[in-house]
Scaffold this motif. Sequence first.
Motif, PDB file in Angstrom:
ATOM      1  N   LEU A 162     -28.144   3.241 -13.748  1.00 61.01           N
ATOM      2  CA  LEU A 162     -28.377   4.282 -12.755  1.00 61.01           C
ATOM      3  C   LEU A 162     -29.884   4.318 -12.531  1.00 61.01           C
ATOM      4  O   LEU A 162     -30.664   4.354 -13.487  1.00 61.01           O
ATOM      5  CB  LEU A 162     -27.871   5.620 -13.309  1.00 61.01           C
ATOM      6  N   ALA A 163     -30.274   4.267 -11.269  1.00 57.88           N
ATOM      7  CA  ALA A 163     -31.700   4.253 -10.961  1.00 57.88           C
ATOM      8  C   ALA A 163     -32.064   5.489 -10.138  1.00 57.88           C
ATOM      9  O   ALA A 163     -31.282   5.871  -9.256  1.00 57.88           O
ATOM     10  CB  ALA A 163     -32.040   2.989 -10.171  1.00 57.88           C
ATOM     11  N   ILE A 168     -28.968   9.891 -20.354  1.00 56.62           N
ATOM     12  CA  ILE A 168     -27.572  10.236 -20.662  1.00 56.62           C
ATOM     13  C   ILE A 168     -26.620   9.182 -20.075  1.00 56.62           C
ATOM     14  O   ILE A 168     -25.608   8.832 -20.690  1.00 56.62           O
ATOM     15  CB  ILE A 168     -27.201  11.690 -20.219  1.00 56.62           C
ATOM     16  N   PHE A 169     -26.960   8.610 -18.933  1.00 56.04           N
ATOM     17  CA  PHE A 169     -26.113   7.546 -18.371  1.00 56.04           C
ATOM     18  C   PHE A 169     -26.095   6.348 -19.331  1.00 56.04           C
ATOM     19  O   PHE A 169     -25.035   5.808 -19.665  1.00 56.04           O
ATOM     20  CB  PHE A 169     -26.623   7.121 -16.982  1.00 56.04           C
ATOM     21  N   VAL A 173     -22.899   4.602 -21.288  1.00 52.16           N
ATOM     22  CA  VAL A 173     -22.572   3.172 -21.133  1.00 52.16           C
ATOM     23  C   VAL A 173     -22.513   2.496 -22.509  1.00 52.16           C
ATOM     24  O   VAL A 173     -21.584   1.728 -22.801  1.00 52.16           O
ATOM     25  CB  VAL A 173     -23.608   2.471 -20.208  1.00 52.16           C
ATOM     26  N   GLN A 174     -23.479   2.817 -23.381  1.00 49.44           N
ATOM     27  CA  GLN A 174     -23.479   2.222 -24.729  1.00 49.44           C
ATOM     28  C   GLN A 174     -22.239   2.658 -25.506  1.00 49.44           C
ATOM     29  O   GLN A 174     -21.602   1.852 -26.189  1.00 49.44           O
ATOM     30  CB  GLN A 174     -24.750   2.641 -25.516  1.00 49.44           C
ATOM     31  N   PHE A 249     -23.631  14.530 -18.973  1.00 48.85           N
ATOM     32  CA  PHE A 249     -23.406  13.388 -18.088  1.00 48.85           C
ATOM     33  C   PHE A 249     -22.895  13.859 -16.723  1.00 48.85           C
ATOM     34  O   PHE A 249     -23.374  13.422 -15.672  1.00 48.85           O
ATOM     35  CB  PHE A 249     -22.402  12.407 -18.715  1.00 48.85           C
ATOM     36  N   HIS A 250     -21.936  14.770 -16.758  1.00 51.48           N
ATOM     37  CA  HIS A 250     -21.346  15.209 -15.487  1.00 51.48           C
ATOM     38  C   HIS A 250     -22.335  16.002 -14.630  1.00 51.48           C
ATOM     39  O   HIS A 250     -22.336  15.883 -13.411  1.00 51.48           O
ATOM     40  CB  HIS A 250     -20.025  15.954 -15.739  1.00 51.48           C
ATOM     41  N   GLU A 251     -23.197  16.775 -15.307  1.00 49.93           N
ATOM     42  CA  GLU A 251     -24.266  17.491 -14.579  1.00 49.93           C
ATOM     43  C   GLU A 251     -25.199  16.501 -13.902  1.00 49.93           C
ATOM     44  O   GLU A 251     -25.560  16.649 -12.737  1.00 49.93           O
ATOM     45  CB  GLU A 251     -25.088  18.318 -15.578  1.00 49.93           C
TER      46      GLU A 251
END
Length: 279
Positions: A162-163, A168-169, A173-174, A249-251
């Motif tokens: 995510l750029a 948190i993204f 992913v990890q 994450f959702h925020e």
Amino acid sequence: MNTGSTAPPIDDYILGVDDAELHRLGLQHRIWSRHAMDAWERIGVGPGQTVLDIGCGPGFATIDLAMMAGPGGKVIAVDGSENFIQHLQARARLEGLENIDARIGDAQKLDLAPGSVDRAWARWVLCFVENPEAVVAGTAKALKPGGAFAVFDYFNYTAVTLAPRSEIFTRIVQATAKSWTDSGGDPDLAGRLPAMMAAHGLEVRAIRPIVRTARPGSLLWRWPESFFLNWTPKLVAKGVITQDEHNAFHEEWAKRSKDPNSFLCTPPVLEVIGFKPGA
Ligand SMILES: C[S@@+](CC[C@H](N)C(=O)[O-])C[C@H]1O[C@@H](n2cnc3c(N)ncnc32)[C@H](O)[C@@H]1O
């Protein structure tokens, strides 16, 4: 349409086989169908052929392939999920397609007559199975001389970004890659695929990366969105992330979805094509 269900369903597919996942796979196919169609053209899917769709899911690609194979050809579609195979059978009836042989089965134990298949296709399946080489071996054996096998699968999955970068993204992913590996899958699978194909007598003619950039508001943006909305509650249930991480994450995702200067680089997909010499 053959409705033969040849084996007990496989219930441990990590992303689940519920209706939410089924609908996500439908959206995913629409977003990726142009790329799939390109690959099918490159391997020459056409009328009269027997096409194998390995780990077909609810059969969104199967329906397209059955139309390409036409009434003189057929698609053998194999998936471990009873729910997905039933969905495919209902769709085939609705479309009036009688050339789909939909089977519940394990892709690692393909039981097809040697030299009976013209073209084979596997998208985002090998990365989820414990023994991808068994899938390649079974497919190579089933192909006719001159037949071809096209695969779309992940290589370097954790490169999805995510750029501008988001901590948190990256954490999610990890955690995704770890839980996937822990369940016997491989988020790097496509890197091993050319060697597997070669070991089973297929000549690798193409290795092509596909990376796309998704911007908020686009249809492509909905691909990671639908994945993470479905998946992060499962990561919480598995104890891999906390509820607080899920909420953060959702925020962050909601904020980025309104930011026209954000974008996402999709996880690299490799198209790998192998031909069986002869004919
Ligand atoms: C991400 S989905 C992809 C579905 C489909 N190939 C597509 O591109 O729309 C992965 C599929 O692999 C199936 N699958 C996982 N392990 C399998 C196995 N050992 N044998 C057969 N199918 C399996 C799952 O049930 C699921 O439908």
